[in-house]
Design a protein around this motif. Structure first.
Motif, PDB file in Angstrom:
ATOM      1  N   LEU A 290       0.823  -1.209   0.000  1.00 12.30           N
ATOM      2  CA  LEU A 290       0.000   0.000   0.000  1.00 12.30           C
ATOM      3  C   LEU A 290       0.857   1.259   0.000  1.00 12.30           C
ATOM      4  N   GLU A 291       1.942   1.244   0.757  1.00 13.22           N
ATOM      5  CA  GLU A 291       2.841   2.402   0.794  1.00 13.22           C
ATOM      6  C   GLU A 291       3.506   2.620  -0.557  1.00 13.22           C
ATOM      7  N   GLU A 292       3.801   1.546  -1.248  1.00 11.26           N
ATOM      8  CA  GLU A 292       4.475   1.643  -2.539  1.00 11.26           C
ATOM      9  C   GLU A 292       3.539   2.135  -3.648  1.00 11.26           C
ATOM     10  N   ASN A 293       2.334   1.538  -3.732  1.00 16.31           N
ATOM     11  CA  ASN A 293       1.386   1.907  -4.786  1.00 16.31           C
ATOM     12  C   ASN A 293      -0.002   1.426  -4.366  1.00 16.31           C
ATOM     13  N   GLU A 294      -0.840   2.364  -3.896  1.00 13.86           N
ATOM     14  CA  GLU A 294      -2.159   2.001  -3.376  1.00 13.86           C
ATOM     15  C   GLU A 294      -3.031   1.307  -4.412  1.00 13.86           C
ATOM     16  N   THR A 295      -3.058   1.838  -5.613  1.00 19.73           N
ATOM     17  CA  THR A 295      -3.924   1.288  -6.656  1.00 19.73           C
ATOM     18  C   THR A 295      -3.542  -0.144  -6.989  1.00 19.73           C
ATOM     19  N   LEU A 296      -2.258  -0.391  -7.151  1.00 21.58           N
ATOM     20  CA  LEU A 296      -1.791  -1.735  -7.466  1.00 21.58           C
ATOM     21  C   LEU A 296      -2.017  -2.689  -6.291  1.00 21.58           C
ATOM     22  N   ALA A 297      -1.855  -2.199  -5.078  1.00 22.24           N
ATOM     23  CA  ALA A 297      -2.090  -3.037  -3.898  1.00 22.24           C
ATOM     24  C   ALA A 297      -3.565  -3.441  -3.807  1.00 22.24           C
ATOM     25  N   LEU A 298      -4.472  -2.508  -4.100  1.00 19.77           N
ATOM     26  CA  LEU A 298      -5.900  -2.841  -4.084  1.00 19.77           C
ATOM     27  C   LEU A 298      -6.247  -3.808  -5.211  1.00 19.77           C
ATOM     28  N   ALA A 299      -5.617  -3.638  -6.360  1.00 21.07           N
ATOM     29  CA  ALA A 299      -5.834  -4.569  -7.472  1.00 21.07           C
ATOM     30  C   ALA A 299      -5.353  -5.969  -7.083  1.00 21.07           C
ATOM     31  N   ASN A 300      -4.212  -6.052  -6.415  1.00 17.62           N
ATOM     32  CA  ASN A 300      -3.709  -7.345  -5.929  1.00 17.62           C
ATOM     33  C   ASN A 300      -4.687  -7.965  -4.935  1.00 17.62           C
ATOM     34  N   LEU A 301      -5.224  -7.142  -4.043  1.00 18.31           N
ATOM     35  CA  LEU A 301      -6.162  -7.635  -3.042  1.00 18.31           C
ATOM     36  C   LEU A 301      -7.412  -8.208  -3.710  1.00 18.31           C
ATOM     37  N   LEU A 302      -7.930  -7.501  -4.704  1.00 14.31           N
ATOM     38  CA  LEU A 302      -9.119  -7.991  -5.407  1.00 14.31           C
ATOM     39  C   LEU A 302      -8.798  -9.228  -6.246  1.00 14.31           C
ATOM     40  N   TYR A 303      -7.580  -9.316  -6.763  1.00 15.52           N
ATOM     41  CA  TYR A 303      -7.156 -10.521  -7.487  1.00 15.52           C
ATOM     42  C   TYR A 303      -7.101 -11.716  -6.536  1.00 15.52           C
ATOM     43  N   LEU A 304      -6.609 -11.493  -5.329  1.00 15.15           N
ATOM     44  CA  LEU A 304      -6.566 -12.563  -4.333  1.00 15.15           C
ATOM     45  C   LEU A 304      -7.975 -13.028  -3.977  1.00 15.15           C
ATOM     46  N   LEU A 305      -8.936 -12.117  -3.989  1.00 18.46           N
ATOM     47  CA  LEU A 305     -10.322 -12.436  -3.670  1.00 18.46           C
ATOM     48  C   LEU A 305     -11.035 -13.151  -4.805  1.00 18.46           C
ATOM     49  N   ASP A 306     -10.792 -12.756  -6.026  1.00 20.74           N
ATOM     50  CA  ASP A 306     -11.567 -13.188  -7.194  1.00 20.74           C
ATOM     51  C   ASP A 306     -11.619 -14.712  -7.320  1.00 20.74           C
ATOM     52  N   ILE A 307     -12.837 -15.263  -7.230  1.00 19.88           N
ATOM     53  CA  ILE A 307     -12.999 -16.720  -7.265  1.00 19.88           C
ATOM     54  C   ILE A 307     -13.033 -17.288  -8.674  1.00 19.88           C
ATOM     55  N   ARG A 308     -13.187 -16.430  -9.669  1.00 18.70           N
ATOM     56  CA  ARG A 308     -13.275 -16.918 -11.053  1.00 18.70           C
ATOM     57  C   ARG A 308     -11.974 -16.750 -11.830  1.00 18.70           C
ATOM     58  N   GLU A 309     -11.400 -15.565 -11.753  1.00 18.38           N
ATOM     59  CA  GLU A 309     -10.204 -15.283 -12.550  1.00 18.38           C
ATOM     60  C   GLU A 309      -8.999 -14.900 -11.701  1.00 18.38           C
ATOM     61  N   GLY A 310      -9.115 -15.095 -10.409  1.00 24.51           N
ATOM     62  CA  GLY A 310      -8.011 -14.780  -9.515  1.00 24.51           C
ATOM     63  C   GLY A 310      -7.611 -16.000  -8.715  1.00 24.51           C
TER      64      GLY A 310
END
Length: 157
Positions: free
Chosen positions: A53-73
C-alpha cells in the motif's frame, strides 16, 4: 540506497527442503502477488500488504481484489480476509473504494469483516441497498444467502 546496493545484500531465505532463494523481489506489490500464500503467517501477510500500500495504493488494491476473485483470480479466502481487516482498520478510505466489488468477486459474507470497523456505516448502507435491489429483481444476488441468520450454530453471529 540504490537497487544495486540492495542486491548486494545477502537476502536469501531457506525453504522447507533446504533450498535457498531470494526473500524479496524489491517490489512490494510483486511480493504480495508472488509470496502471499495460505500458509503465510498473519503478521507476514499484514506487513506485506502494508508495504504494498505504501508503494502503490492502486496496485495493492488490485492485488487484493485478485486474491479475492474466485473466477479469474486466486480465490484465497484467508489471505483476503486478513488483508481486508487490515485495510478496514488502518486505511478506511481505501477499504470504502473496494466495498462494491466484494460481492461480485467473492462472497458477500466478507462484507461482515467490515462491521465493527471505521467503515461499518458504509458497509451497512451497501447491504441495505443491495437487499432492496434484490427484492425487486427477478435475478437477485447471493447476499441473503451469506448473511447470518437466527438459526446459526455460531454464537457470535
Amino acid at each position: 540506497m540504490s537497487l544495486l546496493d540492495e542486491l548486494k545484500k545477502v537476502n536469501y531465505i531457506e525453504n522447507t527442503k533446504g533450498g535457498k532463494y531470494y526473500g524479496t523481489t524489491y517490489n512490494s506489490n510483486l511480493d504480495v502477488f508472488a509470496s502471499a500464500s495460505r500458509n503465510s503467517k498473519y503478521s507476514n501477510l499484514t506487513l506485506l500488504f502494508k508495504n504494498a500500500l505504501e508503494e502503490n495504493e492502486t496496485l495493492a488494491l488490485a492485488n487484493l481484489l485478485y486474491l479475492l476473485d474466485i473466477r479469474e483470480g486466486k480465490g484465497e479466502r484467508r489471505i483476503f480476509t486478513i488483508m481486508f481487516r487490515t485495510l478496514c482498520e488502518e486505511y478506511p478510505d481505501l477499504a470504502k473504494r473496494i466495498l462494491p466489488y466484494i460481492g461480485s468477486l467473492g462472497r458477500y459474507d466478507y462484507l461482515l469483516y467490515a462491521l465493527k470497523s471505521p467503515i461499518e456505516k458504509e458497509t451497512v448502507k451497501l447491504i441495505k441497498e443491495q437487499l432492496k435491489k434484490d427484492m425487486d429483481s427477478s435475478n437477485p444476488s447471493l447476499l441473503a444467502k451469506w448473511l447470518p441468520t437466527h438459526r446459526t450454530h455460531k454464537k457470535n453471529n
